[in-house]
Design an enzyme around this catalytic site. Structure first.
Site, PDB file in Angstrom:
ATOM      1  N   GLN A  32      39.603  45.465  40.531  1.00 41.95           N
ATOM      2  CA  GLN A  32      39.784  45.602  39.296  1.00 41.95           C
ATOM      3  C   GLN A  32      38.774  46.357  38.796  1.00 41.95           C
ATOM      4  O   GLN A  32      37.878  47.116  39.416  1.00 41.95           O
ATOM      5  CB  GLN A  32      39.430  44.014  38.826  1.00 41.95           C
ATOM      6  CG  GLN A  32      38.030  43.316  39.435  1.00 41.95           C
ATOM      7  CD  GLN A  32      38.108  42.022  39.599  1.00 41.95           C
ATOM      8  OE1 GLN A  32      38.914  41.267  38.856  1.00 41.95           O
ATOM      9  NE2 GLN A  32      37.145  41.633  40.362  1.00 41.95           N
ATOM     10  N   HIS A  63      29.639  26.811  32.203  1.00 42.48           N
ATOM     11  CA  HIS A  63      29.327  26.408  33.682  1.00 42.48           C
ATOM     12  C   HIS A  63      29.011  24.894  33.722  1.00 42.48           C
ATOM     13  O   HIS A  63      28.961  24.402  34.568  1.00 42.48           O
ATOM     14  CB  HIS A  63      28.340  27.291  34.039  1.00 42.48           C
ATOM     15  CG  HIS A  63      28.607  28.795  34.390  1.00 42.48           C
ATOM     16  ND1 HIS A  63      27.979  29.869  33.996  1.00 42.48           N
ATOM     17  CD2 HIS A  63      29.828  29.156  34.974  1.00 42.48           C
ATOM     18  CE1 HIS A  63      28.845  30.923  34.156  1.00 42.48           C
ATOM     19  NE2 HIS A  63      29.725  30.592  35.025  1.00 42.48           N
ATOM     20  N   ASP A  87      29.748  35.527  39.753  1.00 41.47           N
ATOM     21  CA  ASP A  87      28.507  35.531  38.869  1.00 41.47           C
ATOM     22  C   ASP A  87      27.403  34.640  39.384  1.00 41.47           C
ATOM     23  O   ASP A  87      26.258  34.979  39.064  1.00 41.47           O
ATOM     24  CB  ASP A  87      29.005  35.527  37.457  1.00 41.47           C
ATOM     25  CG  ASP A  87      29.726  34.238  37.166  1.00 41.47           C
ATOM     26  OD1 ASP A  87      29.178  33.382  37.257  1.00 41.47           O
ATOM     27  OD2 ASP A  87      30.955  34.229  36.935  1.00 41.47           O
ATOM     28  N   GLU A 107      34.448  34.486  46.974  1.00 40.38           N
ATOM     29  CA  GLU A 107      34.598  35.376  46.101  1.00 40.38           C
ATOM     30  C   GLU A 107      35.414  36.551  46.681  1.00 40.38           C
ATOM     31  O   GLU A 107      34.785  37.400  47.774  1.00 40.38           O
ATOM     32  CB  GLU A 107      33.334  35.906  45.324  1.00 40.38           C
ATOM     33  CG  GLU A 107      33.361  37.039  44.663  1.00 40.38           C
ATOM     34  CD  GLU A 107      34.410  37.071  43.111  1.00 40.38           C
ATOM     35  OE1 GLU A 107      33.934  36.224  42.385  1.00 40.38           O
ATOM     36  OE2 GLU A 107      35.136  37.995  43.128  1.00 40.38           O
ATOM     37  N   ASP A 138      39.360  36.286  50.550  1.00 38.65           N
ATOM     38  CA  ASP A 138      40.432  35.674  49.504  1.00 38.65           C
ATOM     39  C   ASP A 138      40.440  34.066  49.684  1.00 38.65           C
ATOM     40  O   ASP A 138      40.704  33.715  50.543  1.00 38.65           O
ATOM     41  CB  ASP A 138      42.008  36.336  50.027  1.00 38.65           C
ATOM     42  CG  ASP A 138      42.964  35.764  49.082  1.00 38.65           C
ATOM     43  OD1 ASP A 138      42.565  35.023  48.295  1.00 38.65           O
ATOM     44  OD2 ASP A 138      44.012  36.314  49.330  1.00 38.65           O
ATOM     45  N   ASP A 156      36.827  28.432  39.873  1.00 35.04           N
ATOM     46  CA  ASP A 156      36.470  29.286  38.736  1.00 35.04           C
ATOM     47  C   ASP A 156      36.897  30.900  38.563  1.00 35.04           C
ATOM     48  O   ASP A 156      36.219  31.863  39.218  1.00 35.04           O
ATOM     49  CB  ASP A 156      34.726  29.293  39.067  1.00 35.04           C
ATOM     50  CG  ASP A 156      34.091  30.041  38.018  1.00 35.04           C
ATOM     51  OD1 ASP A 156      34.588  30.209  36.732  1.00 35.04           O
ATOM     52  OD2 ASP A 156      32.813  30.275  38.137  1.00 35.04           O
ATOM     53  N   SER A 157      38.219  30.646  38.267  1.00 35.37           N
ATOM     54  CA  SER A 157      38.865  31.969  38.421  1.00 35.37           C
ATOM     55  C   SER A 157      39.319  32.502  37.246  1.00 35.37           C
ATOM     56  O   SER A 157      38.823  32.238  36.181  1.00 35.37           O
ATOM     57  CB  SER A 157      40.262  31.592  38.850  1.00 35.37           C
ATOM     58  OG  SER A 157      41.015  30.890  37.898  1.00 35.37           O
ATOM     59  N   ASP A 159      41.765  34.942  34.418  1.00 30.26           N
ATOM     60  CA  ASP A 159      43.223  34.437  33.958  1.00 30.26           C
ATOM     61  C   ASP A 159      44.229  34.850  35.129  1.00 30.26           C
ATOM     62  O   ASP A 159      43.961  35.546  36.082  1.00 30.26           O
ATOM     63  CB  ASP A 159      43.598  35.464  32.723  1.00 30.26           C
ATOM     64  CG  ASP A 159      42.519  35.314  31.719  1.00 30.26           C
ATOM     65  OD1 ASP A 159      41.604  34.108  31.526  1.00 30.26           O
ATOM     66  OD2 ASP A 159      42.394  35.917  30.885  1.00 30.26           O
ATOM     67  N   PRO A 163      45.869  39.309  41.391  1.00 31.37           N
ATOM     68  CA  PRO A 163      45.618  38.330  42.530  1.00 31.37           C
ATOM     69  C   PRO A 163      45.418  36.958  42.343  1.00 31.37           C
ATOM     70  O   PRO A 163      45.577  35.862  43.166  1.00 31.37           O
ATOM     71  CB  PRO A 163      44.347  39.042  43.091  1.00 31.37           C
ATOM     72  CG  PRO A 163      43.828  39.840  42.035  1.00 31.37           C
ATOM     73  CD  PRO A 163      44.774  40.206  41.182  1.00 31.37           C
TER      74      PRO A 163
HETATM   75  N1  AG3 Z   1      36.364  32.485  34.501  1.00 30.98           N
HETATM   76  C1  AG3 Z   1      37.335  32.412  33.459  1.00 30.98           C
HETATM   77  C2  AG3 Z   1      37.276  33.640  32.530  1.00 30.98           C
HETATM   78  C3  AG3 Z   1      38.572  33.394  31.667  1.00 30.98           C
HETATM   79  C4  AG3 Z   1      38.097  34.141  30.493  1.00 30.98           C
HETATM   80  N2  AG3 Z   1      39.639  34.670  29.919  1.00 30.98           N
HETATM   81  C5  AG3 Z   1      39.751  35.444  29.108  1.00 30.98           C
HETATM   82  N3  AG3 Z   1      38.562  36.235  28.166  1.00 30.98           N
HETATM   83  N4  AG3 Z   1      40.867  36.106  28.461  1.00 30.98           N
HETATM   84  C6  AG3 Z   1      34.955  32.741  34.120  1.00 30.98           C
HETATM   85  C7  AG3 Z   1      33.984  32.922  35.281  1.00 30.98           C
HETATM   86  C8  AG3 Z   1      32.598  32.386  35.107  1.00 30.98           C
HETATM   87  N5  AG3 Z   1      31.845  31.963  36.094  1.00 30.98           N
END
Ligand code: AG3
Length: 276
Positions: A32, A63, A87, A107, A138, A156-157, A159, A163
């Protein structure tokens, strides 16, 4: 920098502009486009493929919600699996629970971890805890192959694009269920019920086809689109709405508390209607 703005496009007809103090880093990783920017309103911010992932100022809401609702409704969570979350923010919250003996964090993109260590130390501090095992792999493959059993799995993905799409599927939730204990639980970030209604409903339906107990809770996360953000919990035994009997509250949290745990499951009528 006086005139530099970052524009996050949410839908065909809606986007938000953020004034940038400084662009700290950009790179194209294997998976990405990654950027770390410093912003006037929300502090340092991690952006993946143009989407805000975390900001220093309001990451605590996301979180604390994705972690403590599940951790406090399970009476003795010891072994936790986090899919995504490079993160470190989710792991940081999980590790605040004394019952936790081991956390596996899977991750896919090591550059997310490395850049978080460099620029987001208040989250990436989790990687210094000896109870945490980091796997650069993965997550879909990990849950398919592992023979470990967990008390809680947290998704904790990002959008559901590229992938991450598979992380929202029934097949994936079945694999997660297989690596959960008999009283295990899954907690999923399930997007905005307003801007990503399809995904929100799909997560609920797919989890409901695998877990006997599925509940949705909401929190406002100012820097993700707008309005409520959702978290969906699937459980084999414990009711996610109920705080387990002998839980001691954790000091120093900024969003979550016992009243909020109960209140977060109260859904507005139009969101209830989506799940009927
Ligand atoms: N994961 C979800 C982020 C989604 C944000 N979507 C958006 N901005 N369209 C965040 C990871 C945090 N550990």
């Amino acid at each position: 920098m006086d005139q530099l703005w970052f524009y996050e496009k949410h839908t065909r007809g809606y986007g938000v502009r953020w004034k940038v103090k400084e662009v700290l880093h950009t790179e194209k990783t294997r998976y990405q486009e990654l950027a770390v920017i410093d912003t006037f309103e929300w502090g340092k911010t991690l952006v993946l493929d143009g989407n805000v992932q975390v900001t220093e100022s309001d990451e605590f809401i996301y979180h604390e919600m994705i972690v403590h609702i599940a951790m406090n409704s399970h009476p003795h969570p010891q072994k936790v699996l986090i899919i995504g979350g490079g993160d470190g923010g989710t792991a940081r919250e999980v590790l605040k629970h004394e019952s936790v003996q081991e956390v596996d964090l899977v991750e896919i993109d090591d550059r997310v971890v490395e850049n978080s260590k460099n620029y987001l130390p208040t989250m990436a501090c989790a990687f210094n805890d000896s109870r945490l095992n980091l796997h650069i792999e993965d997550g879909i493959k990990f849950v398919r192959d592992t023979s470990e059993l967990y008390d809680l799995v947290i998704i904790d993905s990002s959008d559901p694009i590229g992938p991450a799409v598979q992380l929202y599927s029934t097949e994936f939730y079945q694999d997660v269920s297989r690596c959960l204990q008999q009283d295990g639980m899954i907690a999923v970030q399930s997007e905005s019920p307003i801007f990503y209604q399809d995904t929100f409903v799909r997560v609920f339906e797919n989890l409901s086809s695998v877990f006997p107990l599925v509940k949705v809770c909401l929190a406002p996360i100012m820097t993700y689109t707008a309005g409520p953000w959702s978290f969906t919990l699937g459980s084999k035994k414990w009711d996610p709405e109920r705080i387990a009997g002998d839980k001691r509250s954790i000091d120093g949290l900024k969003y979550y508390n016992d009243d909020l745990h109960k209140g977060a499951f109260i859904l507005p009528q139009f969101i209830k209607d989506m799940l009927r």
